[in-house]
Design a protein around this motif. Structure first.
Motif, short mmCIF file in Angstrom:
data_model
loop_
_atom_site.label_atom_id
_atom_site.label_comp_id
_atom_site.label_asym_id
_atom_site.label_seq_id
_atom_site.Cartn_x
_atom_site.Cartn_y
_atom_site.Cartn_z
N LEU A 289 17.38 10.58 -13.32
CA LEU A 289 17.98 11.38 -13.63
C LEU A 289 17.32 12.91 -13.45
O LEU A 289 17.79 13.82 -13.07
CB LEU A 289 18.89 11.29 -15.05
CG LEU A 289 19.99 12.52 -15.33
CD1 LEU A 289 21.16 12.59 -14.43
CD2 LEU A 289 20.11 12.28 -16.87
N LEU A 290 16.23 13.28 -14.20
CA LEU A 290 15.69 14.25 -14.38
C LEU A 290 14.98 14.59 -13.10
O LEU A 290 15.02 15.72 -12.54
CB LEU A 290 14.59 14.22 -15.58
CG LEU A 290 15.20 14.42 -17.07
CD1 LEU A 290 13.82 14.09 -17.98
CD2 LEU A 290 15.87 15.73 -17.27
N ARG A 291 14.52 13.70 -12.38
CA ARG A 291 13.56 14.07 -11.17
C ARG A 291 14.37 14.37 -9.98
O ARG A 291 14.12 14.76 -8.93
CB ARG A 291 12.63 12.70 -10.83
CG ARG A 291 11.53 12.71 -11.89
CD ARG A 291 10.33 11.79 -11.45
NE ARG A 291 9.52 12.58 -10.50
CZ ARG A 291 8.44 12.16 -9.94
NH1 ARG A 291 7.97 11.14 -10.48
NH2 ARG A 291 7.43 13.01 -9.29
N ASP B 134 10.86 9.07 -28.86
CA ASP B 134 10.79 7.65 -29.05
C ASP B 134 11.72 7.13 -28.40
O ASP B 134 12.76 7.57 -27.73
CB ASP B 134 10.68 7.19 -30.50
CG ASP B 134 11.82 7.62 -31.34
OD1 ASP B 134 13.00 7.73 -30.68
OD2 ASP B 134 11.62 7.85 -32.43
N ILE B 135 11.85 5.45 -28.20
CA ILE B 135 12.90 4.99 -27.25
C ILE B 135 14.31 5.34 -27.73
O ILE B 135 15.20 5.07 -26.95
CB ILE B 135 12.42 3.33 -26.94
CG1 ILE B 135 13.46 2.94 -25.77
CG2 ILE B 135 12.67 2.79 -28.43
CD1 ILE B 135 13.10 3.53 -24.51
N GLY B 136 14.39 5.18 -29.05
CA GLY B 136 15.61 5.57 -29.94
C GLY B 136 16.29 6.64 -29.46
O GLY B 136 17.46 6.83 -29.12
N ALA B 137 15.45 7.85 -29.63
CA ALA B 137 15.91 8.95 -29.28
C ALA B 137 16.19 8.99 -27.71
O ALA B 137 17.28 9.70 -27.35
CB ALA B 137 14.75 10.24 -29.54
N GLN B 138 15.70 8.50 -26.81
CA GLN B 138 15.91 8.33 -25.53
C GLN B 138 17.28 7.68 -25.22
O GLN B 138 18.13 8.28 -24.29
CB GLN B 138 14.69 7.80 -24.58
CG GLN B 138 13.43 8.60 -24.44
CD GLN B 138 12.58 7.78 -23.69
OE1 GLN B 138 12.76 7.37 -22.87
NE2 GLN B 138 11.09 7.78 -24.23
N MET C 171 8.84 6.44 -20.90
CA MET C 171 10.04 6.88 -20.48
C MET C 171 10.78 5.95 -20.00
O MET C 171 10.51 5.01 -19.09
CB MET C 171 10.03 8.43 -19.67
CG MET C 171 9.63 9.61 -20.27
SD MET C 171 9.87 10.92 -19.25
CE MET C 171 11.62 11.00 -19.48
N ARG C 172 12.19 6.05 -20.46
CA ARG C 172 13.30 5.18 -19.82
C ARG C 172 13.21 5.41 -18.23
O ARG C 172 13.30 6.76 -17.90
CB ARG C 172 14.77 5.34 -20.35
CG ARG C 172 14.86 4.72 -21.65
CD ARG C 172 16.07 4.90 -21.98
NE ARG C 172 17.43 4.65 -21.11
CZ ARG C 172 18.60 4.35 -21.67
NH1 ARG C 172 18.99 4.01 -22.83
NH2 ARG C 172 19.39 4.14 -20.53
#
Length: 401
Positions: free
Chosen positions: A261-263, A221-225, A254-255
């Motif tokens: 950052l991941l890509r 969820d957005i909070g965890a992100q 996704m943020r």
């Protein structure tokens, strides 16, 4: 032996419980210890994370292990139960086995024998017995080469691929080849469990300077992100995340900065449908392990079965190869694994089709796949199929597409 397994221990004896907790933790398991049925019941019935096994004493202060098991079976299918009993409780343990419990062990027991019994009752993981390599094709070797290369870095990593391609296996491989291998590897499965802010913070605390793997990171969820991005500002840990192949579906919610950052460091694992030789290779790699479990070993996989493996599209990828081969080796009645052992759903007495019918069916399937990948753009599909646009139109008309 038990790395990453989640186990509930129901034991009121402090010495026995503490001893088992310590050994199971050393083996890599995540253990919840409860001393009463009243506490164990909700933990097993509605777990926050999937439970791999329950270790349960039969005699407990507020009831019996049999009562706990019976209560769970009234509302669902409980995890595998390994009961601990004294000599006087063997009849009760046998009755539980007949009711569906996995196994029992009598006190006193050797810890080595106990661990083997526990490992035997747990359901196999999808990646169990899978080889560390990805395959023998150029595409598979490229993936393995990328894994080796990224292991030397500390940047966040994204591993993308369809289900059943061993993304978690690759994440573990990156960790094992890195300088962080002495530190923990912690896995959060957002596809299976609820992973919120508290779970992310707890995982980062646990992982220390190791590797944090988040399966299905788009499910956070957005909070965890937000929390994850905050912790990635100056990370001690390395983040390895996984996503599926379909960007529009799997990146939804996704943020943008987390995805970016991941890509920046991404490994894409091609499906087995594009690597038929790897499907045959994987079956050969898995065969010896499954064959060793038979009372009468087989001599191998028949050439006709290998051709069937090569021609199958494997929607479940490596996970499906493993499941089909394990069943085939167990069920085979001849000296070798045959096509009918691998694909029992295919009627053995089906009338043989002509070569032209087989060719038309294969071409139709390949054309449909190409059109799906290009969102119906005929010109792009023709390029993938290495034929002219006109030829593709003619074949589509012939095949009723």
């Amino acid at each position: 032996m038990l790395e990453g397994r989640r186990i509930v221990l129901v034991e009121d004896d402090e010495i026995m419980g503490a001893s088992l907790l310590q050994r199971l933790t050393l083996e890599g398991a995540e253990v919840q210890w409860h001393r009463q049925i009243a506490r164990a019941l909700p933990a097993i019935r509605t777990p926050r994370k999937t439970i791999d096994a329950v270790i349960c004493d039969i005699r407990l202060p507020d009831g019996t292990g049999e009562e706990l098991y019976d209560t769970l079976t009234r509302t669902g299918h409980p995890p595998p139960f390994l009961f601990i009993t004294g000599q006087g409780g063997i009849d009760q343990a046998v009755r539980l086995i007949r009711s569906g419990a996995a196994d029992y062990i009598t006190k006193p027991f050797d810890i080595g024998a106990f661990l083997k019994r526990l490992a035997a009752v747990m359901r196999p993981r999808p990646d169990q017995d899978m080889p560390p390599e990805t395959g023998v094709t150029s595409a598979a070797r490229a993936v393995d080469r990328q894994v080796t290369e990224v292991a030397t870095r500390d940047s966040a990593l994204l591993i993308r691929g369809a289900p059943g391609l061993g993304k978690l296996r690759l994440a573990r491989r990156v960790h094992e080849l890195s300088d962080r291998k002495a530190a923990p590897l912690v896995v959060c499965n957002a596809l299976r469990d609820t992973v919120g802010v508290s779970e992310v913070r707890a995982a980062v605390t646990e992982v220390g300077e190791g590797s944090l793997v988040i399966i299905g990171i788009a499910r956070l969820d957005i909070g965890a992100q937000d929390t994850l991005m905050e912790l990635l500002a100056a990370p001690r840990f390395r983040l390895i995340a996984t996503l599926g192949l379909h960007a529009n579906e799997d990146e939804h919610g996704m943020r943008a900065d987390l995805l970016s950052l991941l890509r920046s460091h991404e490994i894409v694992v091609p499906p087995l449908a594009d690597r038929p030789d790897d499907a045959v290779w994987l079956a050969a790699q898995l065969f010896s392990g499954f064959n060793a479990r038979r009372a009468v070993p087989l001599t191998g996989i028949a050439a006709s079965a290998e051709e069937a493996i090569r021609s199958h599209d494997w929607p479940g990828n490596g996970r499906e190869v493993r499941a089909r081969l394990m069943r085939a080796v167990e069920a085979a009645e001849g000296a070798m694994v045959l096509t009918s052992d691998l694909f029992p759903e295919r009627a053995v007495d089906v009338e043989m089709r002509s070569l032209s019918e087989v060719r038309d069916a294969a071409e139709k399937a390949q054309i449909v796949t190409a059109l799906e990948r290009t969102n119906g753009q005929v010109g792009e599909a023709a390029k993938l199929l290495r034929i002219s646009r006109t030829t593709l139109w003619e074949k589509m008309q012939k095949l009723g597409l």
